[in-house]
Write an enzyme that holds these catalytic residues in place. Structure first.
Site, PDB file in Angstrom:
ATOM      1  N   GLY A 241     -14.688 -21.784 -21.276  1.00 10.34           N
ATOM      2  CA  GLY A 241     -15.689 -21.126 -22.116  1.00 10.34           C
ATOM      3  C   GLY A 241     -15.699 -21.684 -23.520  1.00 10.34           C
ATOM      4  O   GLY A 241     -16.414 -21.166 -24.392  1.00 10.34           O
TER       5      GLY A 241
ATOM      6  N   GLU B 108     -12.994 -14.148 -24.000  1.00  8.25           N
ATOM      7  CA  GLU B 108     -13.073 -14.108 -22.532  1.00  8.25           C
ATOM      8  C   GLU B 108     -11.782 -13.639 -21.896  1.00  8.25           C
ATOM      9  O   GLU B 108     -11.798 -13.014 -20.847  1.00  8.25           O
ATOM     10  CB  GLU B 108     -13.534 -15.442 -21.965  1.00  8.25           C
ATOM     11  CG  GLU B 108     -12.695 -16.611 -22.379  1.00  8.25           C
ATOM     12  CD  GLU B 108     -13.186 -17.896 -21.746  1.00  8.25           C
ATOM     13  OE1 GLU B 108     -14.400 -18.144 -21.740  1.00  8.25           O
ATOM     14  OE2 GLU B 108     -12.347 -18.652 -21.249  1.00  8.25           O
TER      15      GLU B 108
HETATM   16  O1  0RQ Z   1       1.547 -31.279 -21.494  1.00  7.61           O
HETATM   17  O2  0RQ Z   1       2.393 -29.363 -20.258  1.00  7.61           O
HETATM   18  O3  0RQ Z   1       3.180 -31.705 -19.737  1.00  7.61           O
HETATM   19  O4  0RQ Z   1       3.859 -30.573 -21.879  1.00  7.61           O
HETATM   20  O5  0RQ Z   1      -1.312 -31.293 -22.558  1.00  7.61           O
HETATM   21  O6  0RQ Z   1      -0.927 -28.981 -24.139  1.00  7.61           O
HETATM   22  O7  0RQ Z   1      -0.287 -28.418 -26.444  1.00  7.61           O
HETATM   23  O8  0RQ Z   1       0.713 -27.063 -24.523  1.00  7.61           O
HETATM   24  O9  0RQ Z   1      -1.726 -26.845 -25.209  1.00  7.61           O
HETATM   25  O10 0RQ Z   1      -1.477 -25.233 -23.207  1.00  7.61           O
HETATM   26  O11 0RQ Z   1      -2.979 -24.800 -25.197  1.00  7.61           O
HETATM   27  O12 0RQ Z   1      -3.555 -26.577 -23.516  1.00  7.61           O
HETATM   28  C1  0RQ Z   1      -6.812 -28.247 -24.255  1.00  7.61           C
HETATM   29  C2  0RQ Z   1      -5.499 -28.303 -22.138  1.00  7.61           C
HETATM   30  C3  0RQ Z   1      -4.518 -27.318 -24.231  1.00  7.61           C
HETATM   31  C4  0RQ Z   1      -6.327 -26.081 -22.990  1.00  7.61           C
HETATM   32  C5  0RQ Z   1      -5.792 -27.499 -23.386  1.00  7.61           C
HETATM   33  C6  0RQ Z   1      -0.520 -32.349 -23.145  1.00  7.61           C
HETATM   34  C7  0RQ Z   1       0.676 -31.629 -23.703  1.00  7.61           C
HETATM   35  C8  0RQ Z   1       0.950 -30.620 -22.601  1.00  7.61           C
HETATM   36  C9  0RQ Z   1      -0.943 -28.897 -22.753  1.00  7.61           C
HETATM   37  P1  0RQ Z   1       2.862 -30.684 -20.787  1.00  7.61           P
HETATM   38  P2  0RQ Z   1      -0.452 -27.800 -25.099  1.00  7.61           P
HETATM   39  P3  0RQ Z   1      -2.388 -25.755 -24.250  1.00  7.61           P
HETATM   40  C10 0RQ Z   1     -11.220 -20.251 -23.041  1.00  7.61           C
HETATM   41  C11 0RQ Z   1     -11.004 -21.510 -23.704  1.00  7.61           C
HETATM   42  C12 0RQ Z   1     -10.145 -26.117 -22.424  1.00  7.61           C
HETATM   43  C13 0RQ Z   1     -10.712 -24.790 -22.008  1.00  7.61           C
HETATM   44  C14 0RQ Z   1     -10.745 -23.811 -23.121  1.00  7.61           C
HETATM   45  C15 0RQ Z   1      -7.671 -26.153 -22.247  1.00  7.61           C
HETATM   46  C16 0RQ Z   1      -0.439 -30.221 -22.149  1.00  7.61           C
HETATM   47  O13 0RQ Z   1      -6.488 -25.306 -24.129  1.00  7.61           O
HETATM   48  O14 0RQ Z   1      -7.719 -26.354 -21.046  1.00  7.61           O
HETATM   49  O15 0RQ Z   1     -10.593 -24.109 -24.291  1.00  7.61           O
HETATM   50  N1  0RQ Z   1      -8.804 -26.022 -22.984  1.00  7.61           N
HETATM   51  N2  0RQ Z   1     -10.970 -22.582 -22.759  1.00  7.61           N
HETATM   52  O16 0RQ Z   1       1.757 -32.518 -23.913  1.00  7.61           O
HETATM   53  C17 0RQ Z   1      -2.405 -36.341 -23.344  1.00  7.61           C
HETATM   54  C18 0RQ Z   1      -3.245 -35.706 -25.438  1.00  7.61           C
HETATM   55  C19 0RQ Z   1      -2.576 -34.452 -25.267  1.00  7.61           C
HETATM   56  C20 0RQ Z   1      -1.856 -34.242 -24.092  1.00  7.61           C
HETATM   57  C21 0RQ Z   1      -1.719 -32.452 -25.344  1.00  7.61           C
HETATM   58  N3  0RQ Z   1      -3.969 -35.978 -26.526  1.00  7.61           N
HETATM   59  N4  0RQ Z   1      -3.133 -36.610 -24.440  1.00  7.61           N
HETATM   60  N5  0RQ Z   1      -1.767 -35.181 -23.117  1.00  7.61           N
HETATM   61  N6  0RQ Z   1      -1.339 -32.997 -24.181  1.00  7.61           N
HETATM   62  N7  0RQ Z   1      -2.480 -33.335 -26.036  1.00  7.61           N
HETATM   63  C22 0RQ Z   1     -10.346 -19.975 -21.787  1.00  7.61           C
HETATM   64  C23 0RQ Z   1     -10.989 -20.244 -20.444  1.00  7.61           C
HETATM   65  O17 0RQ Z   1     -11.875 -20.992 -20.349  1.00  7.61           O
HETATM   66  C24 0RQ Z   1     -10.472 -19.484 -19.274  1.00  7.61           C
END
Ligand code: 0RQ
Length: 496
Positions: free
Chosen positions: A378, A284
């Site tokens: 997505g 996407e």
């Molecule tokens: O927090 O920013 O304060 O440091 O979550 O985590 O590890 O940097 O990972 O930026 O890839 O985001 C799932 C949110 C991951 C994203 C998610 C905290 C961590 C950090 C971000 P800080 P990372 P990413 C197609 C695909 C759903 C939609 C999707 C997402 C922040 O990938 O939105 O997949 N996915 N779309 O510290 C509490 C936990 C945590 C946590 C990480 N277990 N509990 N906080 N963090 N794990 C695209 C589209 O749809 C457009």
């Protein structure tokens, strides 16, 4: 038909309290930039005069500060769907000031056409070109624009003079017929073109054109660190092992990759691994890493919904648009993410988990089960229908005080039935064909941070049955985090 050139402030006057407004684009790419800011100012003025002014905000995916940020701060959003990632919007969603409805991105356009989500009153569309006949050339992202334009009573065009006219031919606008008349969507390889290079609208609906020259404003990614590089390496090693075992065809399969720093780093690793053949993408969002892979010849073609690339990368792509023109195709979200196509093409999908549990369920959206992060986006469109579905995440977050692998996820976005492989910087858990207990063993052994391994082995001894949970202790990690701020201090004796 000649259109009126109007100011952003005049455009904002076409929108009324309680209207539902569709915004073009997908992520920051192709979203309008000046009308939404004027709309936010209008809302503030209405509020100052004691009048209510809030709208329903419909988008392709996340947006930018111009849309979600400005409208949230002006308290101008009544309801919101399908995906958001702006910190101000996230805070308002979690304070229940915005009624946020999280849905699969591929469902949005058809749900609107089916009438499930109410009426779209106005569409605000960023365009690279518009003809008097109502032919709109879009910019860097498509999203749900064709459907917003088809359903809206009024269309406001934001004509962006920054984007090059050579973008013409990089979009493939196609809207399927709705049931009971829907047929197969005739995409059999990522590069198949099935629609039109432009969005055609009734020119009578265009109420005015607002001029703009603002950039999408996508920030460059954080350079890969040791953890994300190790995750990328583990993904590559796993895919190479699957190729060698004949479980992925030798010519490889198209790749879908999620958003964010981890996804960007994983793509970078795929690019530098000589054992991974040059591949195509059906995804996407194209991020910066894909542009580099195209230059290196490692990514041969990418079908997407948007080029969500940093301003710096955009300059590179626009400066060399002939090279990229026949390597990228941008489609509406309901096609870029379409489950029928995902299953047919046999995608290798790679998305990011916030947390996963020892039985293979994944939470991508809710921090400690209650606070919305961004939305499902997505990720499930792809995961559920993949040839091979992979989730990645670092094994711990917040300096180790959170284990990303928990006994039971505090919210389920992707169930154990859809998640085939889990990969952290610690290693790979291949869950295919395994029972819940076997899955727990492989996840604890291979993916969990050493700091949390013994705690999870001990948890496994507390349960009985096919999926041996202990319902009193299942949220022990989360309870401990809410109490002391450190999951590692969990003591199972407190729960049994
Ligand atoms: O927090 O920013 O304060 O440091 O979550 O985590 O590890 O940097 O990972 O930026 O890839 O985001 C799932 C949110 C991951 C994203 C998610 C905290 C961590 C950090 C971000 P800080 P990372 P990413 C197609 C695909 C759903 C939609 C999707 C997402 C922040 O990938 O939105 O997949 N996915 N779309 O510290 C509490 C936990 C945590 C946590 C990480 N277990 N509990 N906080 N963090 N794990 C695209 C589209 O749809 C457009």
């Amino acid at each position: 038909m000649a259109f009126n050139i109007i100011t952003a402030e005049e455009a904002a006057q076409f929108i009324h309290h309680n209207d539902n407004v569709g915004f073009s684009g997908f992520t920051a790419a192709g979203t309008p930039k000046v009308v939404p800011v004027a709309l936010a100012q209008r809302a503030e003025a209405e509020h100052a005069a004691g009048r209510p002014f809030q709208i329903g905000v419909y988008t392709g995916a996340s947006t930018s500060d111009y849309v979600d940020g400005a409208l949230t701060r002006a308290k101008a959003i009544k309801s919101r769907t399908p995906y958001q990632s702006h910190k101000d919007t996230r805070a308002a969603v979690n304070a229940n000031e915005i009624a946020y409805f999280d849905m699969h991105l591929s469902h949005l356009a058809q749900s609107l056409r089916y009438g499930f989500l109410g009426k779209i009153n106005v569409a605000i569309i960023e365009a690279t070109e518009v003809t008097p006949e109502g032919e709109i050339l879009l910019g860097n992202g498509v999203g749900a624009t064709p459907t917003f334009c088809a359903l809206a009573d009024k269309i406001i065009i934001e004509l962006n003079h920054h984007d090059p006219k050579e973008l013409r031919g990089m979009h493939d606008i196609y809207q399927p017929l709705d049931p009971p008349y829907r047929r197969e969507i005739p995409i059999y390889k990522p590069s198949d073109r099935i629609g039109s290079p432009i969005v055609k609208v009734d020119p009578k609906k265009i109420v005015g054109i607002v001029e703009s020259d603002k950039l999408d404003g996508v920030k460059p990614f954080t350079p890969a660190d040791e953890t994300t590089m190790k995750i990328g390496q583990n993904v590559c090693d796993f895919l190479v092992s699957q190729l060698k075992a004949g479980l992925i065809p030798p010519q490889f399969l198209p790749i879908q990759s999620g958003v964010g720093n981890i996804a960007n780093a994983v793509l970078g690793s795929l690019g530098s691994n000589p054992d991974i053949p040059a591949f195509e993408m059906y995804t996407e969002v194209i991020q910066d890493a894909v542009i580099d892979l195209m230059k290196e010849g490692k990514c041969k073609f990418a079908s997407c919904c948007s080029m969500t690339i940093s301003d710096e990368k955009q300059k590179e792509v626009f400066g060399n648009i002939r090279f990229f023109h026949d390597k990228v195709i941008m489609r509406p979200g309901e096609i870029s993410n379409n489950p029928e196509i995902v299953r047919r093409l046999g995608l290798i999908t790679m998305n990011t988990a916030l947390e996963a549990d020892i039985f293979g369920n994944v939470n991508s959206t809710h921090v400690t089960g209650t606070k919305m992060m961004n939305g499902i986006g997505g990720s499930a469109d792809f995961t559920r229908n993949a040839y091979l579905s992979i989730f990645t995440c670092p094994s711990v977050a917040k300096g180790g005080k959170i284990s990303a692998i928990v006994p039971m996820v505090s919210h389920v976005d992707h169930s154990e039935h859809s998640v085939q492989v889990l990969i952290t910087e610690q290693g790979v858990a291949d869950l295919r064909g395994k029972s819940p207990i076997q899955r727990a063993h492989t996840i604890i052994e291979n993916c969990v941070h050493p700091m949390y391994k013994q705690l999870l082995w001990d948890y496994l001894k507390l349960g009985k049955g096919h999926t041996p949970h202990n319902l009193k202790a299942a949220f022990g990690f989360h309870n401990e985090f809410l109490k002391s701020g450190d999951m590692a201090l969990t003591n199972w004796a407190d729960y049994v």
